[in-house]
Design an enzyme around this catalytic site. Structure first.
Site, short mmCIF file in Angstrom:
data_model
loop_
_atom_site.label_atom_id
_atom_site.label_comp_id
_atom_site.label_asym_id
_atom_site.label_seq_id
_atom_site.Cartn_x
_atom_site.Cartn_y
_atom_site.Cartn_z
N HIS A 64 -0.78 -1.64 -4.24
CA HIS A 64 -2.12 -1.40 -3.69
C HIS A 64 -2.35 0.11 -3.60
O HIS A 64 -1.58 0.83 -2.97
CB HIS A 64 -2.22 -2.06 -2.32
N ASP A 98 -4.81 3.09 -2.49
CA ASP A 98 -5.93 3.41 -1.60
C ASP A 98 -6.58 4.72 -2.01
O ASP A 98 -6.07 5.80 -1.72
CB ASP A 98 -5.42 3.50 -0.16
N HIS A 112 -8.13 0.04 -4.49
CA HIS A 112 -9.08 -0.17 -3.39
C HIS A 112 -9.88 1.12 -3.25
O HIS A 112 -9.37 2.12 -2.73
CB HIS A 112 -8.28 -0.50 -2.12
N MET A 136 -9.42 7.35 -1.51
CA MET A 136 -10.32 7.81 -0.45
C MET A 136 -10.95 9.13 -0.87
O MET A 136 -10.26 10.00 -1.41
CB MET A 136 -9.56 8.00 0.86
N MET A 168 -12.28 3.35 -1.65
CA MET A 168 -13.02 3.70 -0.43
C MET A 168 -13.78 4.98 -0.73
O MET A 168 -13.45 6.07 -0.25
CB MET A 168 -12.04 3.87 0.73
N ASP A 200 -6.42 -6.27 4.87
CA ASP A 200 -5.88 -4.91 4.74
C ASP A 200 -6.06 -4.17 6.06
O ASP A 200 -7.19 -3.97 6.51
CB ASP A 200 -6.62 -4.21 3.60
N MET A 213 -11.55 -6.22 5.57
CA MET A 213 -10.85 -5.12 6.23
C MET A 213 -10.52 -5.52 7.67
O MET A 213 -11.40 -5.92 8.42
CB MET A 213 -11.70 -3.85 6.24
N SER A 216 0.84 -1.20 0.00
CA SER A 216 0.00 0.00 0.00
C SER A 216 0.87 1.24 0.00
O SER A 216 1.61 1.50 0.95
CB SER A 216 -0.90 0.03 1.23
C1 DX5 Z 1 -6.66 1.68 5.15
C2 DX5 Z 1 -6.08 1.28 3.81
C3 DX5 Z 1 -4.89 0.43 3.91
C4 DX5 Z 1 -3.72 1.07 4.61
C5 DX5 Z 1 -3.08 0.00 5.42
O1 DX5 Z 1 -7.90 2.27 4.98
O2 DX5 Z 1 -7.04 0.57 3.04
O3 DX5 Z 1 -4.49 -0.11 2.65
O4 DX5 Z 1 -2.75 1.62 3.75
O5 DX5 Z 1 -2.09 0.58 6.18
P1 DX5 Z 1 -1.27 -0.23 7.27
O6 DX5 Z 1 -0.61 -1.40 6.56
O7 DX5 Z 1 -0.31 0.78 7.75
O8 DX5 Z 1 -2.25 -0.68 8.29
ZN ZN Z 2 -6.39 -0.56 1.19
#
Ligand code: DX5
Ligand code: ZN
Length: 222
Positions: free
Chosen positions: A35, A37, A68, A39, A70, A175, A139, A10
Protein backbone atom coordinates in the site's frame (compact mmCIF):
# COMPACT_ATOMS: atom_id res chain seq x y z
CA UNK A 1 -20.05 -12.71 -2.27
CA UNK A 2 -17.53 -13.97 0.31
CA UNK A 3 -14.16 -12.27 -0.03
CA UNK A 4 -10.72 -13.43 0.97
CA UNK A 5 -8.82 -11.48 3.60
CA UNK A 6 -6.10 -9.28 2.12
CA UNK A 7 -3.43 -7.54 4.16
CA UNK A 8 -2.14 -4.38 2.47
CA UNK A 9 1.06 -3.22 4.11
CA UNK A 10 1.40 0.59 4.22
CA UNK A 11 5.02 1.56 3.72
CA UNK A 12 4.33 4.93 5.33
CA UNK A 13 5.51 3.35 8.57
CA UNK A 14 8.66 1.85 7.04
CA UNK A 15 12.22 3.12 7.43
CA UNK A 16 12.39 5.46 4.43
CA UNK A 17 16.18 5.35 4.41
CA UNK A 18 15.95 1.63 3.49
CA UNK A 19 12.66 1.68 1.61
CA UNK A 20 13.51 -0.95 -1.01
CA UNK A 21 14.61 -3.44 1.65
CA UNK A 22 11.49 -2.67 3.68
CA UNK A 23 9.19 -3.45 0.74
CA UNK A 24 10.99 -6.74 0.17
CA UNK A 25 10.79 -7.51 3.90
CA UNK A 26 7.00 -7.09 4.15
CA UNK A 27 6.56 -9.00 0.90
CA UNK A 28 8.51 -11.93 2.38
CA UNK A 29 6.69 -11.53 5.72
CA UNK A 30 3.39 -12.32 4.02
CA UNK A 31 1.79 -9.02 3.03
CA UNK A 32 -0.63 -9.54 0.14
CA UNK A 33 -0.44 -6.00 -1.31
CA UNK A 34 2.00 -3.12 -0.95
CA UNK A 35 0.00 0.00 0.00
CA UNK A 36 1.53 3.27 -1.23
CA UNK A 37 0.35 6.45 0.50
CA UNK A 38 0.75 9.39 -1.86
CA UNK A 39 0.27 12.75 -0.10
CA UNK A 40 0.53 16.17 -1.72
CA UNK A 41 0.67 18.64 1.19
CA UNK A 42 -2.61 20.09 -0.07
CA UNK A 43 -5.44 17.57 0.10
CA UNK A 44 -3.73 16.37 3.27
CA UNK A 45 -1.17 18.33 5.29
CA UNK A 46 1.60 15.79 4.86
CA UNK A 47 3.84 15.15 1.88
CA UNK A 48 5.26 11.78 0.84
CA UNK A 49 6.22 10.58 -2.65
CA UNK A 50 5.00 10.13 -6.20
CA UNK A 51 5.54 8.08 -9.35
CA UNK A 52 9.38 8.08 -9.38
CA UNK A 53 9.60 6.33 -6.02
CA UNK A 54 6.88 3.85 -6.97
CA UNK A 55 8.79 3.06 -10.15
CA UNK A 56 12.01 2.52 -8.17
CA UNK A 57 10.24 0.17 -5.72
CA UNK A 58 8.64 -1.92 -8.44
CA UNK A 59 11.67 -4.23 -8.76
CA UNK A 60 11.59 -5.03 -5.03
CA UNK A 61 8.27 -6.89 -5.06
CA UNK A 62 5.92 -8.61 -7.47
CA UNK A 63 2.95 -8.18 -5.10
CA UNK A 64 0.14 -5.86 -6.24
CA UNK A 65 1.00 -2.18 -5.76
CA UNK A 66 -1.99 -0.40 -4.22
CA UNK A 67 -1.65 3.38 -4.69
CA UNK A 68 -3.78 5.50 -2.34
CA UNK A 69 -3.80 9.01 -3.80
CA UNK A 70 -4.41 11.61 -1.09
CA UNK A 71 -4.03 14.44 -3.58
CA UNK A 72 -6.20 17.32 -4.75
CA UNK A 73 -6.04 16.69 -8.47
CA UNK A 74 -5.44 12.99 -9.06
CA UNK A 75 -6.53 13.09 -12.72
CA UNK A 76 -3.37 14.98 -13.69
CA UNK A 77 -1.06 12.06 -12.88
CA UNK A 78 -3.14 8.88 -13.20
CA UNK A 79 -1.20 7.77 -16.28
CA UNK A 80 2.10 8.37 -14.47
CA UNK A 81 1.05 6.17 -11.55
CA UNK A 82 0.01 3.40 -13.92
CA UNK A 83 3.28 3.70 -15.86
CA UNK A 84 5.27 3.61 -12.61
CA UNK A 85 3.78 0.21 -11.81
CA UNK A 86 0.66 0.77 -9.73
CA UNK A 87 -1.75 -2.14 -10.21
CA UNK A 88 -4.52 -0.48 -8.26
CA UNK A 89 -5.27 3.23 -7.93
CA UNK A 90 -7.62 4.68 -5.33
CA UNK A 91 -8.73 8.32 -5.48
CA UNK A 92 -10.60 10.29 -2.85
CA UNK A 93 -14.26 11.09 -3.56
CA UNK A 94 -13.70 14.50 -1.93
CA UNK A 95 -10.97 15.33 -4.49
CA UNK A 96 -12.87 14.24 -7.60
CA UNK A 97 -15.63 16.52 -8.92
CA UNK A 98 -15.93 14.16 -11.90
CA UNK A 99 -15.52 10.88 -10.05
CA UNK A 100 -17.23 8.80 -12.71
CA UNK A 101 -14.68 9.98 -15.28
CA UNK A 102 -11.72 9.54 -12.94
CA UNK A 103 -12.68 5.94 -12.22
CA UNK A 104 -13.20 5.19 -15.91
CA UNK A 105 -9.74 6.63 -16.64
CA UNK A 106 -8.11 4.34 -14.07
CA UNK A 107 -9.61 1.26 -15.70
CA UNK A 108 -8.67 2.50 -19.17
CA UNK A 109 -5.08 2.57 -17.94
CA UNK A 110 -5.39 -1.13 -17.09
CA UNK A 111 -5.58 -0.66 -13.30
CA UNK A 112 -8.17 -1.64 -10.71
CA UNK A 113 -10.18 1.39 -9.64
CA UNK A 114 -10.91 2.39 -6.06
CA UNK A 115 -12.59 5.28 -4.29
CA UNK A 116 -11.77 6.42 -0.74
CA UNK A 117 -14.10 8.30 1.61
CA UNK A 118 -12.97 10.39 4.55
CA UNK A 119 -14.55 9.79 7.97
CA UNK A 120 -17.09 12.62 7.53
CA UNK A 121 -18.18 11.59 4.03
CA UNK A 122 -21.27 9.60 3.21
CA UNK A 123 -21.25 6.64 0.88
CA UNK A 124 -24.76 6.58 -0.57
CA UNK A 125 -23.75 8.58 -3.69
CA UNK A 126 -21.36 5.77 -4.59
CA UNK A 127 -24.36 3.73 -5.70
CA UNK A 128 -24.14 5.68 -8.97
CA UNK A 129 -20.58 4.52 -9.73
CA UNK A 130 -20.61 0.95 -8.43
CA UNK A 131 -20.13 -0.46 -11.92
CA UNK A 132 -16.87 1.48 -12.23
CA UNK A 133 -15.45 0.27 -8.92
CA UNK A 134 -13.19 -2.57 -7.85
CA UNK A 135 -12.70 -1.28 -4.29
CA UNK A 136 -14.22 1.11 -1.77
CA UNK A 137 -11.85 2.42 0.91
CA UNK A 138 -13.50 3.49 4.16
CA UNK A 139 -10.98 5.73 5.91
CA UNK A 140 -10.93 4.81 9.59
CA UNK A 141 -8.80 7.86 10.50
CA UNK A 142 -8.55 11.32 8.95
CA UNK A 143 -5.94 10.82 6.23
CA UNK A 144 -2.48 12.31 6.33
CA UNK A 145 -0.60 10.54 9.08
CA UNK A 146 0.20 7.04 10.30
CA UNK A 147 -0.22 5.91 13.87
CA UNK A 148 -3.59 7.53 14.58
CA UNK A 149 -6.40 6.00 16.62
CA UNK A 150 -9.12 4.02 14.83
CA UNK A 151 -12.50 5.81 14.68
CA UNK A 152 -14.95 3.20 15.93
CA UNK A 153 -18.03 4.83 14.40
CA UNK A 154 -16.68 3.83 10.97
CA UNK A 155 -17.83 0.25 11.60
CA UNK A 156 -21.39 1.34 10.78
CA UNK A 157 -20.18 2.89 7.52
CA UNK A 158 -18.41 -0.34 6.55
CA UNK A 159 -21.67 -2.22 7.08
CA UNK A 160 -23.49 0.38 4.98
CA UNK A 161 -21.00 -0.12 2.14
CA UNK A 162 -21.40 -3.87 2.43
CA UNK A 163 -25.14 -3.55 1.93
CA UNK A 164 -24.70 -1.07 -0.96
CA UNK A 165 -22.47 -3.35 -3.00
CA UNK A 166 -24.68 -6.42 -2.61
CA UNK A 167 -23.33 -9.30 -4.68
CA UNK A 168 -20.91 -7.17 -6.73
CA UNK A 169 -17.26 -8.14 -6.75
CA UNK A 170 -16.03 -5.01 -4.95
CA UNK A 171 -13.46 -5.13 -2.17
CA UNK A 172 -14.07 -3.16 1.02
CA UNK A 173 -10.82 -1.70 2.33
CA UNK A 174 -10.16 0.00 5.66
CA UNK A 175 -7.19 2.22 6.41
CA UNK A 176 -6.06 3.82 9.64
CA UNK A 177 -5.57 2.45 13.13
CA UNK A 178 -5.86 -1.16 11.98
CA UNK A 179 -4.30 -3.52 14.52
CA UNK A 180 -5.02 -7.02 15.79
CA UNK A 181 -7.40 -5.32 18.26
CA UNK A 182 -9.51 -3.51 15.65
CA UNK A 183 -9.49 -6.25 13.01
CA UNK A 184 -12.33 -8.35 14.41
CA UNK A 185 -14.86 -5.52 14.29
CA UNK A 186 -13.98 -4.23 10.81
CA UNK A 187 -14.02 -7.68 9.27
CA UNK A 188 -17.28 -8.55 11.03
CA UNK A 189 -18.77 -5.36 9.56
CA UNK A 190 -17.70 -6.38 6.05
CA UNK A 191 -14.16 -5.18 5.36
CA UNK A 192 -11.90 -7.68 3.59
CA UNK A 193 -8.83 -5.56 2.72
CA UNK A 194 -6.97 -4.29 5.76
CA UNK A 195 -4.34 -1.59 5.39
CA UNK A 196 -1.87 -1.53 8.24
CA UNK A 197 1.28 0.51 8.68
CA UNK A 198 2.47 0.92 12.24
CA UNK A 199 0.99 -2.41 13.35
CA UNK A 200 3.13 -4.23 10.77
CA UNK A 201 6.37 -2.23 10.92
CA UNK A 202 6.57 -2.19 14.72
CA UNK A 203 9.30 -4.15 16.44
CA UNK A 204 13.05 -3.99 16.59
CA UNK A 205 13.68 -5.19 13.06
CA UNK A 206 12.08 -6.86 10.06
CA UNK A 207 12.04 -10.26 11.77
CA UNK A 208 8.94 -9.01 13.64
CA UNK A 209 6.92 -8.26 10.49
CA UNK A 210 5.73 -11.82 9.82
CA UNK A 211 4.42 -12.19 13.38
CA UNK A 212 2.75 -8.78 13.19
CA UNK A 213 0.96 -9.72 9.95
CA UNK A 214 -0.01 -13.12 11.35
CA UNK A 215 -1.51 -11.47 14.45
CA UNK A 216 -3.80 -9.34 12.27
CA UNK A 217 -4.74 -12.33 10.12
CA UNK A 218 -5.61 -14.48 13.09
CA UNK A 219 -7.84 -11.76 14.56
CA UNK A 220 -9.96 -11.60 11.39
CA UNK A 221 -13.56 -12.72 11.42
CA UNK A 222 -13.26 -13.81 7.75
C1 DX5 B 1 -3.15 7.51 6.48
C2 DX5 B 1 -2.70 6.49 5.46
C3 DX5 B 1 -2.54 5.14 6.00
C4 DX5 B 1 -1.50 5.00 7.09
C5 DX5 B 1 -2.06 4.05 8.08
O1 DX5 B 1 -3.49 8.69 5.85
O2 DX5 B 1 -3.62 6.41 4.38
O3 DX5 B 1 -2.33 4.16 4.98
O4 DX5 B 1 -0.25 4.53 6.65
O5 DX5 B 1 -1.20 4.02 9.15
P1 DX5 B 1 -1.52 3.20 10.48
O6 DX5 B 1 -1.73 1.75 10.07
O7 DX5 B 1 -0.31 3.41 11.28
O8 DX5 B 1 -2.76 3.80 11.05
ZN1 ZN C 1 -3.50 4.69 2.91
Amino acid sequence: MPQDLIIASSILAADFSRIGEEVLAVDEAGADWIHLDVMDGHFVPNLTFGPPLIKALRRHSQKPFDAHLMVSNPDALLADYAAAGADRITVHAEACPHLDRSLASIRELGCKAGVAVNPHSGVDDLVHVLDRLDLILVMTVNPGFGGQAFIASMNDKIARVKSLIGSRNIDIQVDGGITAATTAAVTAAGANVLVAGSAIFKGDDSSAYAANIAAIRSASAL
